[in-house]
Design an enzyme around this catalytic site. Structure first.
Site, PDB file in Angstrom:
ATOM      1  N   ASP A  88       0.845  -1.201   0.000  1.00 40.33           N
ATOM      2  CA  ASP A  88       0.000   0.000   0.000  1.00 40.33           C
ATOM      3  C   ASP A  88       0.877   1.246   0.000  1.00 40.33           C
ATOM      4  O   ASP A  88       1.660   1.465   0.931  1.00 40.33           O
ATOM      5  CB  ASP A  88      -0.876  -0.033   1.263  1.00 40.33           C
ATOM      6  CG  ASP A  88      -1.891   1.104   1.312  1.00 40.33           C
ATOM      7  OD1 ASP A  88      -1.887   1.955   0.400  1.00 40.33           O
ATOM      8  OD2 ASP A  88      -2.685   1.129   2.271  1.00 40.33           O
ATOM      9  N   ASP A 114     -15.396   2.177   1.107  1.00 40.08           N
ATOM     10  CA  ASP A 114     -15.479   2.347   2.559  1.00 40.08           C
ATOM     11  C   ASP A 114     -16.818   2.998   2.896  1.00 40.08           C
ATOM     12  O   ASP A 114     -17.068   4.149   2.524  1.00 40.08           O
ATOM     13  CB  ASP A 114     -14.312   3.230   3.005  1.00 40.08           C
ATOM     14  CG  ASP A 114     -14.286   3.464   4.503  1.00 40.08           C
ATOM     15  OD1 ASP A 114     -15.345   3.333   5.160  1.00 40.08           O
ATOM     16  OD2 ASP A 114     -13.210   3.806   5.015  1.00 40.08           O
ATOM     17  N   HIS A 160     -12.089  -1.179   2.762  1.00 43.77           N
ATOM     18  CA  HIS A 160     -11.152  -0.540   3.684  1.00 43.77           C
ATOM     19  C   HIS A 160     -11.674  -0.729   5.106  1.00 43.77           C
ATOM     20  O   HIS A 160     -12.872  -0.738   5.329  1.00 43.77           O
ATOM     21  CB  HIS A 160     -11.130   0.958   3.326  1.00 43.77           C
ATOM     22  CG  HIS A 160     -10.202   1.786   4.127  1.00 43.77           C
ATOM     23  ND1 HIS A 160     -10.584   3.000   4.652  1.00 43.77           N
ATOM     24  CD2 HIS A 160      -8.916   1.610   4.481  1.00 43.77           C
ATOM     25  CE1 HIS A 160      -9.560   3.537   5.290  1.00 43.77           C
ATOM     26  NE2 HIS A 160      -8.537   2.724   5.204  1.00 43.77           N
TER      27      HIS A 160
HETATM   28 MG   LIG Z   1      -4.826   1.833   2.328  1.00 40.25          MG
END
Ligand SMILES: [Mg+2]
Length: 365
Positions: free
Chosen positions: A198, A273, A300
């Site tokens: 990430d 999300d 997420h």
């Molecule tokens: Mg992330």
């Protein structure tokens, strides 16, 4: 049934230790949200999450714009209220960001309330797909501020606890250092563990195109947020340059933006999300969209898994969720995680109810 009270709140809760990624650092967590009560004595709780910045701007939107629109209304009309709030006075001052996070808190509270009214856990009300169980991957060992020995130690311990998927942060100033860290972790974990990386938006398009494929030899599950999530064509260029799937979504606020990232950006994982995209109502719309393009939905964490554990088992397009096991003690029902698998509650609601202790200790005025 009518809404008789809309009570906003802000909690600031400590997290186990200071952590960083390439963009953020955190030592406590912000939870601005809302409790909605009805004339029949039901209560729903919804919240979004922050690094404590902007919490009171979100609370202000809840108090000044959204609460007056909700009082006296039937709480079960979740889609109608989503449309009313989205097309409210908040629209002029911001269709994304804090207004959308405030909308998420309201929408989640209404779904929590609706699930309680129906006597069902949210995951059954929203689809009931996986018999209450969903696999997770764990991000909590892979922070950017950990030196390599600690990184290996923490990520190995997570694998020993039964997780078969883990994520680590990259995005150091020199990507050669990232490459060395990822190589060390892959070597320590062996070939049978899913390993994701990430960047938290820290690369530009040029660096991403040049470097992404160099991580492929370490069998990377996905490359997350390589660049600014608004650069749709940039994602397509990166996807063309590497065999690693590109994952995006934690900073994407609308279904239209997800459509563009899927269709034109060629992304491989949708990380929508609910606490950012305007709640459960819009999360389900994005999940349907992604599923129609056969792109997996792997949300997420953000809300520390309360809502996403329900949505992950509810939706057929969601094979996995993210786990960062903080803040469990704040809730009436801590998440039940065994060997990396979430066993989601049968208790009616969305599992978003805080303990009285959490409010007593962490509420800020
Ligand atoms: Mg992330």
């Amino acid at each position: 049934m009518k809404i008789v009270e809309v009570e906003s709140f802000v909690l600031h809760a400590p997290i186990p230790r200071r952590v960083t990624d390439a963009f953020n650092q955190a030592d406590k967590w912000g939870l601005p949200g809302v409790r909605i009560r009805t004339d029949e004595g039901l209560e729903g709780t919804g919240y979004t999450s922050t690094l404590t910045h902007g919490d009171f701007a979100i609370k202000d939107i809840l108090d000044r714009i959204y609460a007056p629109l909700l009082l006296g209304e039937d709480p079960l009309d979740t889609q109608r209220h989503w449309d009313r709030l989205y097309w409210s006075d908040a629209h002029w001052v911001g269709r994304l960001g804090i207004t959308h996070m405030a909308l998420a808190a309201v929408d989640i509270a209404l779904w929590d309330l609706k699930a309680k009214h129906c006597g069902l856990p949210l995951w059954r009300l929203a689809g009931g797909h996986k018999q209450g169980q969903v696999r997770s991957y764990n991000t909590d060992g892979g922070w950017l501020n950990f030196e390599v020995p600690r990184l290996i130690d923490e990520m190995s311990r997570i694998v020993d606890q039964g997780w078969s998927g883990v994520k680590m942060k990259i995005g150091k100033d020199d990507p050669r250092e990232d490459l060395r860290r990822v190589a060390a972790v892959r070597d320590a974990l062996g070939p049978d563990i899913d390993l994701m990386i990430d960047v938290n938006q820290r690369w530009n398009r040029t660096r991403a195109v040049a470097w992404a494929e160099r991580f492929a030899e370490f069998d990377i599950g996905w490359l997350e947020e390589p660049i600014d999530p608004d650069d749709v064509e940039g994602h397509a260029r990166i996807a063309d340059a590497t065999s690693i799937p590109i994952a995006v979504g934690e900073h994407v606020y609308t279904r239209t933006a997800f459509r563009d990232l899927i269709v034109r950006g060629n992304i491989g994982v949708v990380q929508v999300d609910a606490t950012r995209v305007g709640g459960i109502t819009e999360w389900l719309a994005v999940a349907e969209l992604a599923n129609s393009y056969h792109v997996p939905v792997i949300p997420h964490h953000a809300d520390m898994m309360r809502v996403h554990q329900h949505l992950g088992v509810a939706h057929p397009g969601s094979p996995m969720i993210e786990c960062i096991p903080w803040l469990q003690e704040l809730f009436h029902e801590p998440a039940d995680i065994r060997a990396g698998v979430f066993h989601v509650s049968e208790t009616p609601g969305a599992s978003t109810t805080f303990t009285d202790d959490a409010f007593a200790q962490y509420r800020v005025a």
